[in-house]
Design an enzyme around this catalytic site. Structure first.
Site, mmCIF file in Angstrom:
data_model
loop_
_atom_site.group_PDB
_atom_site.id
_atom_site.type_symbol
_atom_site.label_atom_id
_atom_site.label_comp_id
_atom_site.label_asym_id
_atom_site.label_seq_id
_atom_site.Cartn_x
_atom_site.Cartn_y
_atom_site.Cartn_z
ATOM 1 N N CYS A 68 1.306 -6.000 11.436
ATOM 2 C CA CYS A 68 1.447 -6.983 10.591
ATOM 3 C C CYS A 68 2.273 -8.196 10.861
ATOM 4 O O CYS A 68 3.468 -7.835 11.102
ATOM 5 C CB CYS A 68 1.755 -6.386 9.180
ATOM 6 S SG CYS A 68 2.017 -7.597 7.711
ATOM 7 N N THR A 135 2.024 -3.673 -0.137
ATOM 8 C CA THR A 135 2.382 -4.200 1.225
ATOM 9 C C THR A 135 3.483 -4.084 1.968
ATOM 10 O O THR A 135 4.250 -3.393 1.614
ATOM 11 C CB THR A 135 2.469 -5.840 0.789
ATOM 12 O OG1 THR A 135 3.855 -6.058 0.004
ATOM 13 C CG2 THR A 135 1.328 -6.243 -0.111
ATOM 14 N N VAL A 136 3.423 -4.497 3.145
ATOM 15 C CA VAL A 136 4.673 -4.251 4.220
ATOM 16 C C VAL A 136 4.982 -5.677 4.635
ATOM 17 O O VAL A 136 3.848 -6.650 4.683
ATOM 18 C CB VAL A 136 4.552 -3.497 5.347
ATOM 19 C CG1 VAL A 136 4.589 -2.036 5.043
ATOM 20 C CG2 VAL A 136 3.231 -3.818 6.091
ATOM 21 N N TYR A 199 -6.493 -16.681 8.026
ATOM 22 C CA TYR A 199 -7.090 -15.859 6.979
ATOM 23 C C TYR A 199 -8.244 -16.531 6.415
ATOM 24 O O TYR A 199 -9.062 -16.164 5.901
ATOM 25 C CB TYR A 199 -6.078 -15.343 6.027
ATOM 26 C CG TYR A 199 -5.216 -14.166 6.937
ATOM 27 C CD1 TYR A 199 -5.540 -12.934 6.765
ATOM 28 C CD2 TYR A 199 -4.064 -14.463 7.605
ATOM 29 C CE1 TYR A 199 -4.928 -11.694 7.483
ATOM 30 C CE2 TYR A 199 -3.324 -13.501 8.182
ATOM 31 C CZ TYR A 199 -3.883 -12.065 8.084
ATOM 32 O OH TYR A 199 -3.115 -11.345 8.723
#
Length: 346
Positions: A68, A135-136, A199
């Site tokens: 990530c 999330t992370v 994204y």
């Protein structure tokens, strides 16, 4: 960065919605960990209360995934500042199901400190009906097993500005006061147009929204190519958090974003300034050793089935190119300013 929900704002499980522009959900658990939490809370930019927790060595665990880019920031900053003894780190694997990131890299698939299989468990322990993506990076209080915050821009900001008593000797100043206002503007543009811009391309729901996103992304990358032509780092002679934030996107560009997200005007290796800059950072202690290209590719190409339904993971590109000469030393500068590089990893 997340795993589930149609408002997903992650490297994981975001969904393509026909005709729609990708809209990142920026609502995170707003808590901060600070040197003086006596006020109990503080308002954020929108007036929402941010609960405050005390800086305390050994109290928290940083949960990340090398796949990530948002978590990668926290890995780099923690290492540059030498916070390894103050805040432990747990690594999730690169792939997961819709529920959350899992600790499948650990023996038995259980984090050895938190004793859980999924980071989701820490979220639900604090918020049984947590409605958003899991999330992370996330910071978890070890004793309670509850998530403290997943507000990724503030996590790294506070590592630099609030955890100073636990920085290693010689830790660099990643938020220098003399350029902070300009740095805020630079980082905002990098986030909206580059970090998030890839994204916006990848999860565009129509040709029109894709082309608009593509134009915005390449306008910003051309701006960065020009900005970095005569300065070694984004803010001048030394590395700042702005460089960390740009680097994690550049490191994934040719392996993922160029093809998987259709950011295909050029490869990073075809942009002479940005490619040299990215290699300079990659070869700087604290950066390259945090990158795992196989985990990065496994994550995007396996998890994001809306974009890659076959889940076939590309073999290339060859990561050895990141170790070729970059020539950026000719611009001068001192990567760590008045500080020193982190010691080699054990």
């Amino acid at each position: 960065m997340t795993s589930d929900t149609s408002t997903d704002h992650s490297t994981t499980g975001a969904y393509v919605h026909a005709g729609q522009e990708f809209d990142r959900d920026m609502n995170y658990i707003p808590d901060r960990i600070v040197r003086d939490p006596s006020a109990g809370s503080e308002p954020d930019e929108s007036g929402q209360d941010r609960p405050l927790w005390p800086v305390e060595a050994g109290r928290y665990r940083l949960v990340v995934a090398k796949a990530c880019p948002w978590a990668n920031r926290a890995i780099i900053v923690r290492r540059l500042l030498g916070l390894e003894d103050a805040i432990s780190i747990g690594y999730c694997g690169p792939t997961h199901d819709k529920r959350s990131w899992t600790f499948d890299l650990d023996p038995g698939g259980v984090d050895p400190v938190l004793g859980i299989e999924r980071i989701q468990e820490a979220y639900l322990k604090r918020y049984p009906d947590y409605p958003r993506g899991i999330t992370v990076p996330a910071i978890v209080e070890i004793a309670s097993g509850e998530v403290v915050t997943n507000d990724f821009p503030w996590i790294t900001h506070d590592f630099s500005t609030e955890w100073v008593d636990h920085h290693r000797e010689g830790a660099p100043d990643l938020w220098p006061a003399d350029v902070r206002d300009e740095m805020d503007d630079v980082m905002k543009r990098i986030f909206t147009e580059v970090n998030n811009g890839v994204y916006r391309c990848g999860f565009a729901g129509s040709q029109e929204t894709y082309e608009a996103a593509y134009d915005r992304l390449w306008t910003a990358l051309d701006w960065l190519e020009e900005r970095l032509a005569d300065r070694r780092f984004l803010m001048g002679d030394s590395i700042t958090e702005a460089d960390v934030r740009l680097f994690t996107t550049l490191a994934r560009f040719d392996a993922v974003y160029h093809s998987h997200f259709k950011a295909s005007r050029q490869k990073l290796t075809e942009m002479p300034v940005l490619w040299a800059y990215a290699r300079d950072l990659y070869q700087t202690p604290g950066f390259g050793e945090t990158i795992d290209f196989e985990q990065i590719k496994q994550h995007y190409y396996v998890v994001q089935t809306d974009i890659n339904p076959t889940q076939i993971v590309p073999v290339g590109p060859d990561p050895a190119v990141w170790l070729t000469e970059h020539g950026r030393e000719a611009l001068g500068g001192r990567p760590f300013g008045d500080g020193t590089p982190p010691s080699p990893e054990a």
